[in-house]
Scaffold this active site. Structure first.
Site, PDB file in Angstrom:
ATOM      1  N   LYS A  20     181.674  44.111  35.136  1.00  0.00           N
ATOM      2  CA  LYS A  20     182.347  43.770  33.884  1.00  0.00           C
ATOM      3  C   LYS A  20     183.841  43.493  34.024  1.00  0.00           C
ATOM      4  CE  LYS A  20     178.967  44.299  30.754  1.00  0.00           C
ATOM      5  NZ  LYS A  20     178.650  43.387  29.650  1.00  0.00           N
ATOM      6  N   ASP A  54     178.358  49.656  25.233  1.00  0.00           N
ATOM      7  CA  ASP A  54     177.253  50.547  25.552  1.00  0.00           C
ATOM      8  C   ASP A  54     177.368  51.009  26.995  1.00  0.00           C
ATOM      9  OD1 ASP A  54     176.648  48.041  26.530  1.00  0.00           O
ATOM     10  OD2 ASP A  54     174.971  47.731  25.158  1.00  0.00           O
TER      11      ASP A  54
END
Length: 377
Positions: free
Chosen positions: A70, A115
């Site tokens: 990410k 999340d």
């Protein structure tokens, strides 16, 4: 148990869709402290199991010291957003320069919903430029993932709401002057930062192409894309449909790889939307694939995925847990979201839909440290 006949959708119409190349950002990512390319692993035993020529796996278990991919999207989006605040709108400034000019930007904090892995990446970016971060997470995210976000210095708030509602809450919290929302999903009026995140993710594919080239390998015939809100899957589709593999491997005569998206049975928002031919929000349930537990495809990603996804699959927690264990036995560090790629190609193999002489590129988007298997798996 999901009927295997409904767990996979083939979309031949996607083969003809094309798009323009995305910006090449590897030089930008190399400029960030801690950069190193992640491993590309050759897995001949899986190739024999699946009945294909070659299986390669891109192992995103350590990216800038974080256990997932990410950071590639978050760093680009944060740098572009902060650069724009100081008057540079055509490129991302280096992080050391942004740190020196952070007061000029007027940004006082970064805010995100997550999340798991995205929130930790945003928190890490905040620390790089000397800003605080507030991160909101839904119930069901592992305590280890939450502690990982806190370890970056962020304030973490756990909300008893599904992911989509947590995103709304984070956007409301970031409405104050000085707050910058860094979100990997999009909606009407919030598209630019998600688009920058998608552009950043393409460096996973750029690295893989260079590594395949160095190995003298053929272009893949299929690439997997674990799919939550759809940002990473959009990056894969854009790279494939713009000829990224052909350019990097000098294989312009080869057909573009098929793109296989994969979601948990508990949250198949893309598969459901593709079947309906419109964006559909699904009710989510519990799953070990916490990073993929999303009920709505990002608004800006939906048109690209609708046009360019060849195959869409949903996989069970049991199949994914087995994939985690099998990859670990082969020396590959993959958490459930990453191992879903193997579960999905096994689903294709069981239905006779893998090319006998194909070369597969599995993208494992997280390591086990990002999201360990629960004890009952």
């Amino acid at each position: 148990m999901t009927d295997p006949r409904t767990a996979l959708l083939a979309r031949p119409s996607a083969r003809g869709w094309r798009t323009a190349p995305a910006p090449e950002l590897l030089d930008f990512h190399r400029s960030i402290p801690g950069y190193a390319p992640t491993r590309l692993v050759d897995l001949p035993s899986l190739a024999r199991e699946l009945g294909v020529a070659r299986v390669w796996l891109k192992e995103e278990s350590s990216r800038y010291g974080l256990p997932a991919f990410k950071m590639l999207g978050a760093t680009h989006a944060v740098a572009r957003a902060l650069s724009a605040r100081v008057g540079v709108t055509d490129r991302p400034l280096p992080f050391d320069e942004l740190t020196e000019r952070i007061e000029q930007s007027g940004v006082l904090e970064l805010v995100a919903a997550t999340d798991g892995n995205h929130g930790r990446a945003v928190a890490h970016c905040a620390a790089l430029v000397g800003l605080p971060a507030r991160v909101f997470v839904p119930q069901g995210v592992s305590e280890q993932a939450i502690e990982g976000i806190r370890s970056e210095g962020a304030e973490v708030t756990v909300l008893d709401r599904p992911y989509d509602d947590v995103v709304v809450h984070a956007a409301e919290q970031a409405a104050a002057d000085g707050s910058l929302l860094v979100q990997d999903t999009s909606w009407d009026g919030y598209e630019q930062i998600p688009a920058w995140i998608v552009e950043g993710y393409a460096s996973v594919l750029s690295e893989a192409v260079a590594q395949l080239h160095d190995a003298g390998a053929d272009a893949p015939s299929l690439v997997t894309a674990p799919t939550g809100v759809g940002a990473f899957a959009e990056a894969v589709v854009r790279f494939v449909r713009s000829g990224g593999f052909a350019r990097g491997l000098g294989s312009s005569d080869s057909p573009a790889p098929q793109v296989l998206t994969v979601e948990p049975e508990a949250a198949p928002c893309l598969l459901t939307s593709l079947r309906a031919d419109r964006s559909v929000t699904v009710e989510t349930g519990g799953t070990i694939m916490a990073g993929l537990n999303c009920g709505t495809v990002a608004a800006s990603s939906w048109p690209v995925l609708r046009a360019g996804v060849d195959l869409s699959a949903m996989v069970s927690d049991d199949a994914t847990a087995q994939a985690v264990r099998d990859l670990a036995a082969l020396g590959v560090d993959s958490g459930p979201c990453g191992a879903s790629s193997l579960a999905a190609v096994r689903l294709l193999a069981a239905q006779g839909q893998l090319p006998a002489e194909g070369n597969l590129l599995l993208i494992s988007t997280e390591g086990r440290a990002a999201n360990p298997l629960p004890a009952d798996f």
